[in-house]
Each structure stands twice: as C-alpha cells, then as structure tokens.
Scaffold this motif. Structure first.
Motif, PDB file in Angstrom:
ATOM      1  N   ARG A 304     -27.062 -16.401  -6.571  1.00  0.00           N
ATOM      2  CA  ARG A 304     -28.292 -16.815  -5.151  1.00  0.00           C
ATOM      3  C   ARG A 304     -30.200 -16.106  -5.840  1.00  0.00           C
ATOM      4  N   LYS A 307     -33.571 -19.717 -10.084  1.00  0.00           N
ATOM      5  CA  LYS A 307     -34.061 -21.234  -9.759  1.00  0.00           C
ATOM      6  C   LYS A 307     -33.799 -21.626  -9.666  1.00  0.00           C
ATOM      7  N   ARG A 458     -38.452 -28.632  -3.694  1.00  0.00           N
ATOM      8  CA  ARG A 458     -37.304 -28.975  -2.908  1.00  0.00           C
ATOM      9  C   ARG A 458     -36.185 -27.905  -3.063  1.00  0.00           C
ATOM     10  N   LYS A 459     -34.810 -27.493  -2.334  1.00  0.00           N
ATOM     11  CA  LYS A 459     -33.493 -27.504  -2.474  1.00  0.00           C
ATOM     12  C   LYS A 459     -33.296 -28.596  -2.821  1.00  0.00           C
ATOM     13  N   LEU A 482     -32.584 -24.753  -6.811  1.00  0.00           N
ATOM     14  CA  LEU A 482     -31.097 -24.602  -5.873  1.00  0.00           C
ATOM     15  C   LEU A 482     -31.348 -23.796  -4.677  1.00  0.00           C
ATOM     16  N   ARG A 483     -33.153 -23.667  -4.340  1.00  0.00           N
ATOM     17  CA  ARG A 483     -33.651 -23.088  -3.239  1.00  0.00           C
ATOM     18  C   ARG A 483     -34.924 -23.700  -3.150  1.00  0.00           C
ATOM     19  N   HIS A 484     -36.032 -23.727  -2.278  1.00  0.00           N
ATOM     20  CA  HIS A 484     -37.045 -24.246  -2.009  1.00  0.00           C
ATOM     21  C   HIS A 484     -37.484 -22.958  -3.180  1.00  0.00           C
TER      22      HIS A 484
END
Length: 506
Positions: A304, A307, A458-459, A482-484
């Motif tokens: 979670r 990056k 971006r994710k 894994l995310r923005h």
C-alpha cells in the motif's frame, strides 16, 4: 491558370500534395491499433459467445436434469474427494512456491551542494592550469563538452576543484561518504524505516573499492545489525545498478519479511585521467558526481505504501567476445597514467547487446499482436525473402516510460532511433544528462525522479530501465506503478523541474 482559393480574409489556401500520404499514414496507424486491440482481446472475444451458449444451455435444463447431476456427484464421493484433494494440494504448492512480489518502497538520489558545480569554461581553465594536457587534448575536450549534451550545472568532486587537483584515498572516501550517506539519510527520513530493520545491503561502485568496503562503511555509519547480508559489487560498470537490483531481488526470495537497500554510485576523485590519450579523455568530460539509494521490500503489507512493483529483470553479458570485453577498459597509457579507454566500436557493440537483451525481454512484455508480427516477419525472411527487413517491435505498446542510461548523447540518440521512440520518451534521459551528467549506475534513478517530478507517473504505468556497462553488459529492469506516484521530499529536481525540458543545441 486559376488562382488558389482564398479564405474570407483574403488569405490564399495552398493544398499540399503530401496530404494523401498523411491520410494514408493515419489510416495505417488506426489499422495497426485495431489489429493490436483485436489480437490482445482475442481470447475474451472468443469466450463471450461460448459463455453465452453455456448460459443459454443451462437455462434450458429442467429440474430433473439438475437432480440427476446431483445424484451422480453424491454416489461418486470418492471421485469428488480425490479431485478436491488434488485441487487443494496443487493450490497450496503453487502459493507456497511462487515468487514473492518485490516492492520498491521509495528511493533517493543525491543532490551535490552548489559549490561543486562546474561550468564549461571553469572545466577548461582548470584543465589548462594543471599542465598535464597538451593543446590537442584541451581542444578535444572542448569539442566533447560542446557535443556532450551536458549543461552548465553538473558537479565534480571537491578534489577536482583545486588547482592543481588533489586526488587521494582520503578525498575519494570523503566523496563516497557524501554521496552514499546523503542519499541514505534522505531515504530513511522519507520512509521512516529504521536502519536496524534492513536485512540486506547491496552496494555497487565500479572503480573505487577500498578496504574496508563501501558496504562496510555504510554498516558502520548506520550501525546496521550484525547478521545483515551485505554485498559490494565492483568493476561492473554503468549497468551495475540493475545487477544490484537483481541480486537484491533473489535474496528477498530467500529471506522473508525483510527490507533490502541498494546503493549505486561511482567515484570520480581517484579516477580522473591526467594524460593525453583521446579515448581515455572522454570519461573526464561525461562522468559527474551522483548516487542513489533504493529501498525494496518483500512484505505484502508494504504494498500500500510502495511506489512500484518489480516485474522483470533481464541481463545480457557479451564478455565472451574479445571486442565487447575490451570496449570499455581500464588501463595505463604509454606514460603510465591510468584511465578508462572507450573503444570506437562501443556503439556497435552496445547495439548488439541491446538486440540480444530485447530478444529475451520482448516475449515477456510485448502484447501478442507485436510478437506475431515479429515472428511472421522473421519466418518470411528465413524461408522466402532474405531481403525483408526484420520487424522492430513497438515497445511503446509495452511501456509508458523509458529510463535509458544517460551514458552520453550518442547512446540516447541511438536507442531513440533503433526503438523508434518519440522525443517525449527520451526526455528524462536527455534532461538527466544535461542537469547531472553521466552519474553511471545511478542515472536511471535520476531519470525516474524526473518523470515523477513532471507528474507523469500514473497507476498501472510500466517503466523500462535500461543500462549499458563494461564487460560488455546490457541490463533491463521493468517496474509497474502501484499508484499515481508523486515525487518524494528532497527530490533532486525540486527547485529546477519547471525549467525543463530545455533545448539542447546540436
């Protein structure tokens, strides 16, 4: 003769003869995109009618048929138990033996202090004042600087700012400490991970390998725990950063629930060349101070806050070939002065290594549509027409971002051409070379930091890091966001990203 038509304002409209060619290229582009979409989703498009047929057939079954099926399962209990046992056992073995996901929690790139900045005129003046270079060598260095793609804000170590320069073991250690500790201090501050939590440490520096080692210096500085698995990689060139990531990845598959830190740098203080051999003067003009520290984790709970996820590492070694082995070679010149010689065959050898590397990487990352085009062209060339040009896969369909080692302007130009990339795809590499120079194995991390600072990550985006190094090696690492991703605090681009991209003169 009739005059060209005009707009209501009286401006003549000139129709270009190349408009049909443009329309044809646009049509071909959409044909290829349609083909790519069709092949990529072929299984889904095939399964939809099949699932619809099954649902229709199931809806037409009467209660008696369903009751008969239940009785069949009820009186074949042994078969059901055996099948269930095989299914559960197989699933257990799969989940226990599958490779663990490796997460990139965060990373940090060292930003040298402004007093270490070297401008071109300062570089040339200091070279002249040392008295070690003849006029021909000085002019050669001036031309290399002008064509290098470097800007006026790169950094050289403290010892090179003195006149005459003062390279020594103590000065080299000081440079290494400033770079490694600077990157690590920022990394630990950003991630809130305690040094005692680090279970694996991998350090790579090609040309400076003191005793105790650089990894031991880090263990001593941060008081890392006594059972840490520490490794020090030397002599492996500018692609050693990817090799270090690969080693850390393998170690994280064995040692569960721990962190790994990878530190990548190069030391300039004791490796400046003070002779007049042209092939050994080029590194003086390109290499600059820099380093990175990367925090990896195999803990699922860290997903979670991480990056990126490491997807693939592909390594290619061409050292069995004598030309490749000697194309980047540390040696002494005719008067006994040590430096790194770059062969005139370097770009050709790098191209061959790249071809081998992407031949392995392609099937792992390219969509099936591109693989079919590549293999069909290859078969046609082998069986029917040897003059058919081999199809170059479109890696832009596999990756959104490219981090090409900023080894020099020629390296970036060659990959842009061979991989058919657009200027935006090599922007991070060109701007890193301009702002920080060739920082060796850490350059791919400055490039990733540039992409993040521009707000482009971006994710789900995929990143291809590709580096070349002595030996000769070409190594690739593939990451997925894994995310923005936003830039971390104290990014090396923090106070200058708004100035980039800049125009680089030819």
């Amino acid at each position: 003769m009739t005059s060209p038509p005009t707009t209501p304002n009286g401006v003549q409209i000139h129709h270009t003869r190349r408009l049909p060619d443009f329309l044809q290229s646009v049509n071909l582009k959409y044909v290829k995109l349609g083909y790519h979409y069709l092949i990529t989703h072929l299984v889904t498009l095939t399964l939809i009618p099949l699932m619809a047929l099954i649902i229709v057939q199931a809806s037409q079954m009467n209660p008696q048929d369903i009751h008969t099926l239940w009785l069949h399962l009820k009186y074949n209990l042994v078969t059901v138990i055996i099948c269930s046992t095989i299914l559960v056992s197989g699933s257990t073995v799969f989940f226990m033996t599958r490779p663990r996901s490796i997460f990139l929690v965060d990373y940090s790139c060292y930003r040298p202090p402004s007093n270490l900045t070297v401008q071109f005129n300062q570089f040339m003046e200091h070279s002249r004042l040392t008295g070690d270079f003849d006029e021909s060598s000085l002019e050669f260095q001036r031309k290399i600087l002008q064509r290098s793609g470097l800007g006026e804000e790169t950094y050289v170590p403290e010892a090179m700012h003195h006149v005459p320069p003062t390279p020594s073991m103590a000065a080299a250690r000081e440079e290494a400490e400033q770079v490694m500790y600077g990157a690590l201090d920022n990394l630990f501050a950003n991630t809130q991970v305690k040094p005692k939590d680090i279970g694996i440490l991998v350090v790579n520096c090609s040309l400076f390998n003191p005793t105790p080692s650089l990894s031991a210096m880090i263990v001593n500085k941060y008081k890392l725990r006594g059972n840490i698995r520490s490794y020090n990689l030397g002599g492996m060139g500018c692609s050693a950063g990817v090799i270090a990531i690969d080693l850390a990845k393998d170690l994280l598959q064995v040692h569960r629930n721990t962190y790994a830190v990878v530190v990548s740098t190069e030391n300039i203080t004791q490796n400046w060349y003070f002779g007049n051999k042209k092939s050994m003067l080029i590194p003086n003009c390109l290499f600059r101070v820099g380093g990175s520290a990367v925090l990896l984790s195999n803990k699922s709970s860290d997903k979670r806050k991480s990056k990126y996820r490491l997807v693939h590492v592909v390594r290619t070694h061409k050292g069995a070939d004598d030309k490749a082995f000697k194309c980047v070679y540390q040696e002494q010149d005719d008067v006994g002065k040590t430096g790194v010689s770059l062969s005139k065959d370097l770009m050709a050898i790098a191209g061959g290594a790249l071809k081998t590397n992407i031949t392995t990487l392609g099937p792992l990352v390219l969509p099936i549509s591109e693989q079919l085009l590549f293999f069909s062209t290859l078969i046609t060339k082998k069986l029917f027409n040897s003059k058919v040009k081999p199809y170059i896969p479109d890696f832009k369909l596999a990756f959104e971002h490219f981090c090409i080692h900023a080894g020099g302007r020629a390296v970036i130009d060659e990959l842009e051409k061979n991989l058919q990339l657009m200027p935006v795809h090599v922007e991070a590499s060109r701007m890193t070379l301009h702002r920080f120079g060739n920082t060796s194995s850490s350059s791919i991390w400055y490039e990733l930091a540039y992409i993040e600072a521009k707000g482009r990550m971006r994710k789900g985006n995929r990143v291809w890091q590709i580096a070349f190094g002595s030996g000769f090696k070409c190594n690739s690492a593939v990451w997925q966001a894994l995310r923005h991703v936003k830039p971390s605090p104290k990014t090396p681009w923090g106070d200058c990203i708004d100035k980039y991209p800049v125009q680089i003169l030819a």
